[in-house]
Design an enzyme around this catalytic site. Structure first.
Site, PDB file in Angstrom:
ATOM      1  N   GLY A 105      48.796  26.132 -39.229  1.00  0.00           N
ATOM      2  CA  GLY A 105      48.037  26.050 -37.969  1.00  0.00           C
ATOM      3  C   GLY A 105      46.593  26.478 -38.053  1.00  0.00           C
ATOM      4  N   LYS A 126      56.810  26.710 -24.652  1.00  0.00           N
ATOM      5  CA  LYS A 126      56.750  28.124 -25.069  1.00  0.00           C
ATOM      6  C   LYS A 126      58.001  28.890 -24.622  1.00  0.00           C
ATOM      7  CE  LYS A 126      52.702  28.106 -27.128  1.00  0.00           C
ATOM      8  NZ  LYS A 126      52.666  27.953 -28.585  1.00  0.00           N
ATOM      9  N   TYR A 170      48.858  25.007 -17.299  1.00  0.00           N
ATOM     10  CA  TYR A 170      49.524  25.185 -18.598  1.00  0.00           C
ATOM     11  C   TYR A 170      50.724  24.220 -18.713  1.00  0.00           C
ATOM     12  CZ  TYR A 170      50.496  27.739 -22.902  1.00  0.00           C
ATOM     13  OH  TYR A 170      50.679  28.078 -24.226  1.00  0.00           O
ATOM     14  N   ASP A 228      52.557  17.400 -41.505  1.00  0.00           N
ATOM     15  CA  ASP A 228      52.502  17.061 -40.077  1.00  0.00           C
ATOM     16  C   ASP A 228      53.911  17.308 -39.561  1.00  0.00           C
ATOM     17  OD1 ASP A 228      52.665  15.845 -37.607  1.00  0.00           O
ATOM     18  OD2 ASP A 228      51.306  14.214 -38.143  1.00  0.00           O
ATOM     19  N   VAL A 229      54.081  18.345 -38.758  1.00  0.00           N
ATOM     20  CA  VAL A 229      55.438  18.763 -38.368  1.00  0.00           C
ATOM     21  C   VAL A 229      56.152  17.738 -37.494  1.00  0.00           C
ATOM     22  CG1 VAL A 229      54.885  21.231 -38.577  1.00  0.00           C
ATOM     23  CG2 VAL A 229      54.686  20.111 -36.336  1.00  0.00           C
ATOM     24  N   LYS A 265      39.504  31.462 -26.725  1.00  0.00           N
ATOM     25  CA  LYS A 265      38.904  30.127 -26.763  1.00  0.00           C
ATOM     26  C   LYS A 265      39.047  29.513 -28.154  1.00  0.00           C
ATOM     27  CE  LYS A 265      35.176  27.559 -24.875  1.00  0.00           C
ATOM     28  NZ  LYS A 265      33.783  27.335 -24.817  1.00  0.00           N
ATOM     29  N   THR A 266      39.927  28.531 -28.266  1.00  0.00           N
ATOM     30  CA  THR A 266      40.126  27.811 -29.531  1.00  0.00           C
ATOM     31  C   THR A 266      40.132  26.320 -29.203  1.00  0.00           C
ATOM     32  OG1 THR A 266      42.514  27.753 -29.243  1.00  0.00           O
ATOM     33  CG2 THR A 266      41.639  29.642 -30.460  1.00  0.00           C
ATOM     34  N   LEU A 267      40.253  25.507 -30.264  1.00  0.00           N
ATOM     35  CA  LEU A 267      40.308  24.049 -30.068  1.00  0.00           C
ATOM     36  C   LEU A 267      41.478  23.682 -29.143  1.00  0.00           C
ATOM     37  CD1 LEU A 267      38.731  21.637 -31.232  1.00  0.00           C
ATOM     38  CD2 LEU A 267      40.515  21.432 -32.967  1.00  0.00           C
ATOM     39  N   ALA A 268      42.667  24.196 -29.448  1.00  0.00           N
ATOM     40  CA  ALA A 268      43.851  23.857 -28.650  1.00  0.00           C
ATOM     41  C   ALA A 268      43.691  24.352 -27.219  1.00  0.00           C
ATOM     42  CB  ALA A 268      45.102  24.462 -29.286  1.00  0.00           C
TER      43      ALA A 268
HETATM   44  P1  NAD Z   1      43.976  25.767 -32.874  1.00  0.00           P
HETATM   45  O1  NAD Z   1      43.546  24.465 -32.271  1.00  0.00           O
HETATM   46  O2  NAD Z   1      43.004  26.495 -33.687  1.00  0.00           O
HETATM   47  O3  NAD Z   1      45.318  25.572 -33.719  1.00  0.00           O
HETATM   48  C1  NAD Z   1      46.312  24.640 -33.362  1.00  0.00           C
HETATM   49  C2  NAD Z   1      46.863  24.083 -34.658  1.00  0.00           C
HETATM   50  O4  NAD Z   1      48.007  23.241 -34.387  1.00  0.00           O
HETATM   51  C3  NAD Z   1      45.858  23.206 -35.428  1.00  0.00           C
HETATM   52  O5  NAD Z   1      45.674  23.724 -36.727  1.00  0.00           O
HETATM   53  C4  NAD Z   1      46.543  21.847 -35.492  1.00  0.00           C
HETATM   54  O6  NAD Z   1      46.275  21.141 -36.699  1.00  0.00           O
HETATM   55  C5  NAD Z   1      48.007  22.268 -35.419  1.00  0.00           C
HETATM   56  N1  NAD Z   1      48.883  21.142 -35.087  1.00  0.00           N
HETATM   57  C6  NAD Z   1      48.940  20.427 -33.938  1.00  0.00           C
HETATM   58  N2  NAD Z   1      49.830  19.418 -34.075  1.00  0.00           N
HETATM   59  C7  NAD Z   1      50.342  19.511 -35.333  1.00  0.00           C
HETATM   60  C8  NAD Z   1      51.272  18.761 -36.092  1.00  0.00           C
HETATM   61  N3  NAD Z   1      51.869  17.658 -35.595  1.00  0.00           N
HETATM   62  N4  NAD Z   1      51.571  19.149 -37.353  1.00  0.00           N
HETATM   63  C9  NAD Z   1      50.975  20.242 -37.900  1.00  0.00           C
HETATM   64  N5  NAD Z   1      50.058  20.998 -37.254  1.00  0.00           N
HETATM   65  C10 NAD Z   1      49.751  20.623 -35.977  1.00  0.00           C
HETATM   66  O7  NAD Z   1      44.462  26.634 -31.607  1.00  0.00           O
HETATM   67  P2  NAD Z   1      45.108  28.105 -31.487  1.00  0.00           P
HETATM   68  O8  NAD Z   1      44.799  28.536 -30.113  1.00  0.00           O
HETATM   69  O9  NAD Z   1      44.742  28.953 -32.630  1.00  0.00           O
HETATM   70  O10 NAD Z   1      46.671  27.769 -31.507  1.00  0.00           O
HETATM   71  C11 NAD Z   1      47.593  28.405 -32.385  1.00  0.00           C
HETATM   72  C12 NAD Z   1      48.852  28.808 -31.648  1.00  0.00           C
HETATM   73  O11 NAD Z   1      48.560  29.885 -30.758  1.00  0.00           O
HETATM   74  C13 NAD Z   1      49.476  27.708 -30.783  1.00  0.00           C
HETATM   75  O12 NAD Z   1      50.883  27.797 -30.862  1.00  0.00           O
HETATM   76  C14 NAD Z   1      49.022  28.100 -29.393  1.00  0.00           C
HETATM   77  O13 NAD Z   1      49.847  27.580 -28.360  1.00  0.00           O
HETATM   78  C15 NAD Z   1      49.150  29.607 -29.497  1.00  0.00           C
HETATM   79  N6  NAD Z   1      48.461  30.393 -28.468  1.00  0.00           N
HETATM   80  C16 NAD Z   1      47.135  30.194 -28.229  1.00  0.00           C
HETATM   81  C17 NAD Z   1      46.501  30.951 -27.241  1.00  0.00           C
HETATM   82  C18 NAD Z   1      45.059  30.732 -26.927  1.00  0.00           C
HETATM   83  O14 NAD Z   1      44.618  31.125 -25.839  1.00  0.00           O
HETATM   84  N7  NAD Z   1      44.268  30.170 -27.835  1.00  0.00           N
HETATM   85  C19 NAD Z   1      47.220  31.923 -26.531  1.00  0.00           C
HETATM   86  C20 NAD Z   1      48.572  32.111 -26.819  1.00  0.00           C
HETATM   87  C21 NAD Z   1      49.191  31.334 -27.791  1.00  0.00           C
END
Ligand code: NAD
Length: 256
Positions: free
Chosen positions: A12, A161, A154, A63-64, A191-194
């Site tokens: 990830g 989740k 959300y 790719d999961v 703040k991240t891409l996702a």
């Molecule tokens: P991010 O965009 O940096 O990371 C998301 C990752 O998911 C990316 O590396 C992407 O390539 C990967 N991904 C998506 N689809 C995929 C697939 N089919 N196969 C393999 N990889 C795949 O964002 P992040 O915020 O660091 O997210 C990481 C985790 O943290 C996620 O589970 C997210 O829900 C969780 N999370 C994020 C926050 C937040 O506020 N950012 C809060 C709580 C939980």
């Protein structure tokens, strides 16, 4: 050097804002060797650049959502490395057009895809972990408060989740006999891409900062340090837990 001699898989990492980046830094600073996965070739080049700052690393494609990719990944690690001590599952996906408005507008295809990538993948990863963690190990996934209480926009990700959090408990029960611990970190918003795909995300950040007894949002480093603890032998008696790392914002019911 809490993690010296340990080798783990980080799934990830997309860029320097990823939660997986904060986790990898904490682990690398403590002596762990890391293997990364990349969803695509495009991300692989970026990850190679980012990961060059970590002690020892390798990047494998996975790719999961693709049948067989997770099995292939673990077979490759088994033949190349032979074992794993820990795994970080830090990935999720939903069509961002469905991370706004009403939850009931979720399409069947996005519901299934979000569940598949964000939740089912963790089950498949944990099943494979048993093959590589002959001396026990620790697995951590990332979740969010939206699984417990309604957070505007959300939507389907909250359901994914909630299912993921229940998976943590069932997987901890399944894998306990092999000395493998399974936990989740419920991270505050970062703040991240996702995250930027969630509608009005800046309002969520602001609200959680206001709610927090500490008066701030969490950082990637906060999550990284907590994750290093859960992946280390220091947490040897902890499994099946959802650890909130959110500057305490979830404990405030009402704030005046
Ligand atoms: P991010 O965009 O940096 O990371 C998301 C990752 O998911 C990316 O590396 C992407 O390539 C990967 N991904 C998506 N689809 C995929 C697939 N089919 N196969 C393999 N990889 C795949 O964002 P992040 O915020 O660091 O997210 C990481 C985790 O943290 C996620 O589970 C997210 O829900 C969780 N999370 C994020 C926050 C937040 O506020 N950012 C809060 C709580 C939980």
């Amino acid at each position: 050097m809490l993690m010296k001699g340990k080798i783990g898989l980080v799934m990830g990492l997309a860029n320097k804002f990823s939660i997986a980046y904060g986790i990898s830094e904490s682990l690398s600073n403590r002596g762990a060797d890391l293997i990364f996965t990349s969803q695509t070739e495009y991300f692989k080049n970026k990850i190679t650049e980012i990961a060059s700052s970590f002690s020892k690393h390798e990047i494998l494609l996975c790719d999961v959502s693709k049948d067989g990719d997770i099995d292939k990944l673990f077979d490759m690690i088994l033949s190349d490395v032979g074992k794993l001590d820990f795994i970080v599952h830090s990935l999720a996906f939903s069509d961002k057009n469905e991370l706004c408005g009403k939850y009931y507008d979720t399409s069947r295809s996005n519901f299934l895809n979000a569940m598949n990538i964000s939740c089912y993948s963790f089950t498949e990863v944990c099943k494979n972990a048993a093959k590589l963690m002959k001396d026990g190990g620790s697995v951590v996934t990332l979740t969010y408060y939206g699984a417990e209480k309604v957070v505007p926009n959300y939507n389907v990700m909250a359901l994914a989740k909630a299912a993921l959090e229940t998976s943590v408990k069932y997987l901890a029960a399944d894998l306990g006999e092999f000395g493998i611990r399974v936990n989740a970190i419920s991270a505050g918003p970062i703040k991240t891409l996702a995250a930027s795909g969630v509608g009005e995300f800046s309002k969520i950040l602001e609200y959680e900062r206001w709610r927090s007894p500490m008066g701030r949002n969490v950082t990637q480093k906060d999550i990284g340090e907590a994750c290093a603890f859960l992946l280390s032998d220091m947490s040897s008696g902890i499994t099946g837990e959802i650890l909130h790392v959110d500057c305490g914002s979830n404990i405030i019911g009402v704030k005046f």
